[in-house]
Design an enzyme around this catalytic site. Structure first.
Site, PDB file in Angstrom:
ATOM      1  N   ARG A  82      39.307  51.046  44.621  1.00 37.02           N
ATOM      2  CA  ARG A  82      39.277  50.875  43.166  1.00 37.02           C
ATOM      3  C   ARG A  82      37.855  51.015  42.650  1.00 37.02           C
ATOM      4  O   ARG A  82      36.915  50.456  43.220  1.00 37.02           O
ATOM      5  CB  ARG A  82      39.837  49.505  42.790  1.00 37.02           C
ATOM      6  CG  ARG A  82      39.911  49.244  41.293  1.00 37.02           C
ATOM      7  CD  ARG A  82      40.437  47.835  41.035  1.00 37.02           C
ATOM      8  NE  ARG A  82      41.806  47.677  41.532  1.00 37.02           N
ATOM      9  CZ  ARG A  82      42.331  46.521  41.920  1.00 37.02           C
ATOM     10  NH1 ARG A  82      41.590  45.416  41.898  1.00 37.02           N
ATOM     11  NH2 ARG A  82      43.571  46.457  42.343  1.00 37.02           N
ATOM     12  N   ARG A 151      35.701  40.703  37.852  1.00 33.51           N
ATOM     13  CA  ARG A 151      36.181  42.078  38.015  1.00 33.51           C
ATOM     14  C   ARG A 151      35.691  42.960  36.859  1.00 33.51           C
ATOM     15  O   ARG A 151      34.819  42.579  36.088  1.00 33.51           O
ATOM     16  CB  ARG A 151      37.716  42.077  38.076  1.00 33.51           C
ATOM     17  CG  ARG A 151      38.321  41.149  39.158  1.00 33.51           C
ATOM     18  CD  ARG A 151      38.375  41.798  40.510  1.00 33.51           C
ATOM     19  NE  ARG A 151      39.059  40.980  41.512  1.00 33.51           N
ATOM     20  CZ  ARG A 151      40.350  41.087  41.840  1.00 33.51           C
ATOM     21  NH1 ARG A 151      41.135  41.933  41.201  1.00 33.51           N
ATOM     22  NH2 ARG A 151      40.863  40.337  42.811  1.00 33.51           N
ATOM     23  N   LYS A 218      39.822  35.555  41.850  1.00 36.47           N
ATOM     24  CA  LYS A 218      39.349  36.607  40.958  1.00 36.47           C
ATOM     25  C   LYS A 218      39.103  36.052  39.555  1.00 36.47           C
ATOM     26  O   LYS A 218      39.672  35.032  39.157  1.00 36.47           O
ATOM     27  CB  LYS A 218      40.372  37.726  40.900  1.00 36.47           C
ATOM     28  CG  LYS A 218      41.761  37.295  40.433  1.00 36.47           C
ATOM     29  CD  LYS A 218      42.756  38.419  40.619  1.00 36.47           C
ATOM     30  CE  LYS A 218      44.182  37.934  40.314  1.00 36.47           C
ATOM     31  NZ  LYS A 218      45.190  38.976  40.593  1.00 36.47           N
ATOM     32  N   LYS A 220      38.540  37.451  35.392  1.00 31.57           N
ATOM     33  CA  LYS A 220      38.715  38.624  34.529  1.00 31.57           C
ATOM     34  C   LYS A 220      38.203  38.345  33.122  1.00 31.57           C
ATOM     35  O   LYS A 220      38.443  37.272  32.567  1.00 31.57           O
ATOM     36  CB  LYS A 220      40.200  39.011  34.483  1.00 31.57           C
ATOM     37  CG  LYS A 220      40.753  39.411  35.854  1.00 31.57           C
ATOM     38  CD  LYS A 220      42.228  39.779  35.793  1.00 31.57           C
ATOM     39  CE  LYS A 220      42.720  40.247  37.163  1.00 31.57           C
ATOM     40  NZ  LYS A 220      44.149  40.639  37.141  1.00 31.57           N
ATOM     41  N   CYS A 439      53.359  48.224  37.336  1.00 34.95           N
ATOM     42  CA  CYS A 439      52.391  48.165  38.427  1.00 34.95           C
ATOM     43  C   CYS A 439      52.783  49.170  39.506  1.00 34.95           C
ATOM     44  O   CYS A 439      53.840  49.798  39.448  1.00 34.95           O
ATOM     45  CB  CYS A 439      52.325  46.756  39.007  1.00 34.95           C
ATOM     46  SG  CYS A 439      53.769  46.290  39.985  1.00 34.95           S
ATOM     47  N   CYS A 445      51.955  48.545  47.857  1.00 36.59           N
ATOM     48  CA  CYS A 445      51.546  47.155  47.656  1.00 36.59           C
ATOM     49  C   CYS A 445      52.275  46.247  48.635  1.00 36.59           C
ATOM     50  O   CYS A 445      53.512  46.225  48.678  1.00 36.59           O
ATOM     51  CB  CYS A 445      51.819  46.715  46.231  1.00 36.59           C
ATOM     52  SG  CYS A 445      51.368  44.982  45.940  1.00 36.59           S
ATOM     53  N   CYS A 484      56.578  42.181  41.632  1.00 38.73           N
ATOM     54  CA  CYS A 484      56.542  40.810  42.136  1.00 38.73           C
ATOM     55  C   CYS A 484      56.093  39.919  40.986  1.00 38.73           C
ATOM     56  O   CYS A 484      55.811  40.422  39.892  1.00 38.73           O
ATOM     57  CB  CYS A 484      55.601  40.706  43.347  1.00 38.73           C
ATOM     58  SG  CYS A 484      53.849  40.663  42.916  1.00 38.73           S
ATOM     59  N   CYS A 488      50.426  42.013  37.802  1.00 37.77           N
ATOM     60  CA  CYS A 488      49.451  43.095  37.657  1.00 37.77           C
ATOM     61  C   CYS A 488      49.698  43.955  36.418  1.00 37.77           C
ATOM     62  O   CYS A 488      48.768  44.529  35.879  1.00 37.77           O
ATOM     63  CB  CYS A 488      49.437  43.962  38.912  1.00 37.77           C
ATOM     64  SG  CYS A 488      48.722  43.133  40.347  1.00 37.77           S
TER      65      CYS A 488
END
Length: 574
Positions: A82, A151, A218, A220, A439, A445, A484, A488
C-alpha cells in the site's frame, strides 16, 4: 508521561503484538533475514506483524488454499503493498510507475482504496524489496501505510476546487509528514540494502513521538471541507472539519473517537462516530493532531487489540476527560465548536473548472479496481492518459479518480482518450451504483468471511431492477459492502450496508445518514441474496410511495420504523 512508561496504562499484561514491537529494535526484527530465506514464500508471524508498519500485508490466495493443502504445499503466499500519499495526490510519472509495477510484479491490477491510496496485490516475497524500492524511487512511500501508527491523512481530493481546499490539502500534508515514524529501519531494509544495525547502534530517540511500542492500534485522520463530507470525517480517530468565513480558512472543528471496526459476537466492540469537542485555529492544528496521538499512545488498550482503538479509550474514560487531557497537553484550551453543515459524502463526477483556470475530470472506478476487462480497457486508457497528462491524479475517498489540472489544450486530447477507451464519469450507471463501495475481501484478504468487491456489482444489478420498478433509478442511496465486520469499506455509514458472515451470507444494516453523520442499525442477520432482495424490495417500494419531499432513504427507514436511530456506537447493538 515519560517514554519508559508509554503503554503501561493497562488493564492487563501486554498482548503478544506489544512484545513483538518492543523487541523489534524499532521495526527491524528479523525482516531482512526472513526476506532472504528461499525455503518459504512467507514470513514468520513476528516479521509479518512488523511488515505492516512498512506498508505491506502477507496474504495468500484463498481460491487456491484447499487445493494446496491437499497437495501438502504451503499456502500460495503473496503480499499486498500500500502506498501512502496524503490527500491522494500522485503525479502521472508516479501513476505510470505503479502501473508498470502492477503488471511486472503484482497481479496485473491496481486498487484505489477508501483512504486515498493505491494498493498492489499478488506480489511474491522475492519481488517485495524491489517493488518497494521502485515505489520509493518515484518519491512515493509505503512507510506507515499500515501498522500501529497514523495512516494516510485524508482530505478533499481536489485542492483547486477553491483556495480553501488548496490550503486544507497543505495542512493535511503537514500533519502527515509530522506524524511519520522516524525509524531508519525502513531505509535499511528496503532502500539501502545495508545490514540492519545491531541494538547498540540504535539511538534512544529513534522514535521521539511514538516510542519503542508505537500506538496500540492503527490511527486515522481525515479533513473535511463542508458541505462535502467525502472523507467520512466522523469515521476517523481524529476528524477535522474546516471552518470557512468569507472564503478564508479560519481553522478546524476537532472531532475525536470515530472508528468502523467491530467483532461479531462481542458487544463490547462496535462502530462509533467521532464527537466534536471544540475548535482550533489553523496554525495550531498540527499541535492538536500530535497531542491527540500521544493521548492514545499513553492510554490506549495494549492488552486486547480489539479494544485498542481511540474510540474505546474515550468511551472508557469519557469525552470530557479526553477534552481536559488534550487541553492540558496543549497548554491552551480549544475554543467552542463553530457551526458547519454537511450535505453529502459522495464524489461529484464529470468535468469541473477549478479556481486555477484548469479543468478536473472525476471518473467512476467501480470499487476502485484498475484493470483491463475484455470490453473495458480501463487500465490501458489511464496509462495512455498518463503519458500525455501534465497535471496530476487525485484519488478520492470513494475509490474514484480525478484527472486534475488539465489545461485547455490538453483537455481535448484527454477527452479523445476517454472516448477511445470507454472511460466513464458514471452517468451511464444508476445513482445507486455511483454511490456504492466495497472492500477487497476474497480471495486475498485473510479476514474476509464472504465476497465483497467481486460480488457487489452482480448484487447491484438486482437491486437496481427493484429501484427502477419503483421509479428510483436516479435516487442517490449510499450502499457499502464489506466481507467481514472490520469496516474497511465503512459499512456502518451505508444507508444500506452488508457485512459478510459466511460464504454467501451477510448481515443487512439500514439507516445511516446520507451525509455520513449517523450510524446504521442491524435489520436482518446472516441472510443470502434471495433474502436480501426480499427484505429490500418492500422497503424501497414503501420509500418510493411515502417519502417526504427531500427525504433520504436512511432517514425514511427510521421514520417508518424499520430500524431505530443510532445516536452513539454505545447503542449500536441495543
Amino acid at each position: 508521561m515519560g517514554q519508559e512508561q508509554w503503554g503501561t496504562e493497562q488493564d492487563g499484561p501486554p498482548s503478544d503484538v506489544e512484545l513483538v514491537k518492543r523487541q523489534s529494535r524499532y521495526l527491524r526484527g528479523t525482516l531482512q533475514a526472513t526476506l532472504e530465506d528461499p525455503l518459504t514464500g512467507g514470513l514468520t508471524e513476528e516479521d509479518n506483524r512488523l511488515l505492516k508498519f512498512h506498508g505491506s500485508y502477507q496474504q495468500d490466495d484463498r481460491d487456491l488454499r484447499n487445493e494446496r493443502r491437499q497437495q501438502l504445499l504451503e499456502p500460495a503466499y503473496q503480499f499486498m503493498i500500500r502506498v501512502r500519499a496524503a490527500g491522494g495526490v500522485v503525479t502521472p510519472k508516479q501513476w505510470l510507475a505503479m502501473d508498470r509495477l502492477a503488471r511486472e510484479y503484482a497481479n496485473g491490477t491496481m486498487r484505489l482504496t477508501t483512504r486515498q491510496s493505491i494498493q498492489l496485490h499478488g506480489v511474491l516475497k522475492r519481488h517485495l524489496r524491489q517493488t518497494i524500492k521502485e515505489i520509493n524511487d518515484t518519491l512515493l512511500t509505503t512507510l506507515a501505510a499500515c501498522g500501529d501508527v497514523n495512516r494516510n491523512v485524508m482530505c478533499n481530493p481536489n485542492p483547486y476546487q477553491s483556495a480553501v481546499h488548496g490550503e486544507v490539502y497543505q495542512w493535511a500534508a503537514r500533519i502527515s509528514e509530522h506524524l511519520l515514524p522516524q525509524t531508519k529501519a525502513y531505509y535499511e531494509i528496503w532502500l539501502n540494502d545495508e545490514k540492519v544495525v545491531d541494538s547498540k547502534q540504535i539511538g534512544e530517540n529513534e522514535e521521539p513521538l511514538y516510542g519503542p511500542v508505537y500506538l496500540p492500534r492503527k490511527f486515522k485522520i481525515g479533513i473535511a471541507v463542508p458541505p462535502s463530507n467525502d472523507v467520512d470525517v466522523f469515521s476517523q480517530d481524529l476528524g477535522l472539519i474546516a471552518i470557512v468565513d468569507n472564503e478564508n480558512l479560519q481553522g478546524f472543528n476537532v472531532a475525536v473517537g470515530g472508528g468502523m471496526g467491530m467483532t461479531y459476537g462481542d458487544p463490547k466492540t462496535y462502530p462509533q462516530l467521532a464527537r466534536v469537542i471544540g475548535f482550533c485555529p489553523k496554525d495550531r492544528v498540527v499541535d492538536v493532531a500530535e497531542k491527540v496521538v500521544t493521548i492514545q499512545r499513553d492510554y490506549g488498550n495494549r492488552s486486547v487489540r480489539k479494544y485498542a482503538r481511540l474510540k474505546y479509550t474515550i468511551d472508557k474514560r469519557g469525552i470530557d476527560w479526553f477534552a481536559h487531557e488534550l487541553n492540558s497537553r496543549l497548554g491552551w484550551t480549544l475554543e467552542p465548536a463553530r457551526p458547519y453543515h454537511f450535505a453529502h459524502n459522495g464524489d461529484r463526477y464529470g468535468w469541473v473548472k477549478g479556481t486555477n483556470g484548469r479543468y478536473h475530470l472525476t471518473l467512476f472506478i467501480q470499487n476502485g479496481r484498475i484493470q483491463d476487462w475484455d470490453d473495458y480497457p480501463l487500465m490501458t486508457g489511464l496509462r495512455e492518459i498518463s503519458k500525455i497528462h501534465t497535471g496530476d491524479f487525485r484519488l478520492t475517498p470513494n475509490q474514484n479518480l480525478i484527472i486534475a489540472n488539465v489545461s485547455s489544450r490538453k483537455k481535448r486530447q484527454i477527452e479523445e482518450l476517454v472516448r477511445a477507451y470507454r472511460l466513464t464519469d458514471g452517468k451511464p450507471y444508476s445513482a445507486l451504483r455511483r454511490n456504492a463501495m466495497a472492500c477487497v475481501a476474497l480471495p486475498t484478504c485473510g479476514l474476509a468471511m464472504a465476497e465483497a468487491e467481486r460480488y457487489l456489482p452482480a448484487l447491484l444489478e438486482k437491486i437496481e431492477s427493484i429501484m427502477e420498478e419503483a421509479g428510483l433509478r436516479e435516487e442517490e442511496i449510499v450502499i457499502h459492502m464489506s466481507g467481514c465486520p472490520n469496516g474497511c469499506a465503512r459499512p456502518y455509514l451505508g444507508e444500506i450496508a452488508l457485512t459478510g458472515k459466511a460464504p454467501g451470507k451477510y448481515n443487512l444494516y439500514l439507516g445511516a445518514g446520507f451525509a455520513g453523520d449517523r450510524l446504521n442499525k442491524l435489520y436482518r442477520e446472516n441472510i443470502g441474496e434471495e433474502e436480501i432482495l426480499q427484505a429490500l424490495k418492500p422497503i424501497i417500494d414503501h420509500f418510493a410511495r411515502e417519502r417526504q419531499p427531500g427525504e433520504r432513504f436512511g432517514d425514511f427507514v427510521i421514520r417508518a420504523g424499520y430500524v431505530k436511530e443510532v445516536t452513539t456506537g454505545l447503542d449500536f447493538h441495543a
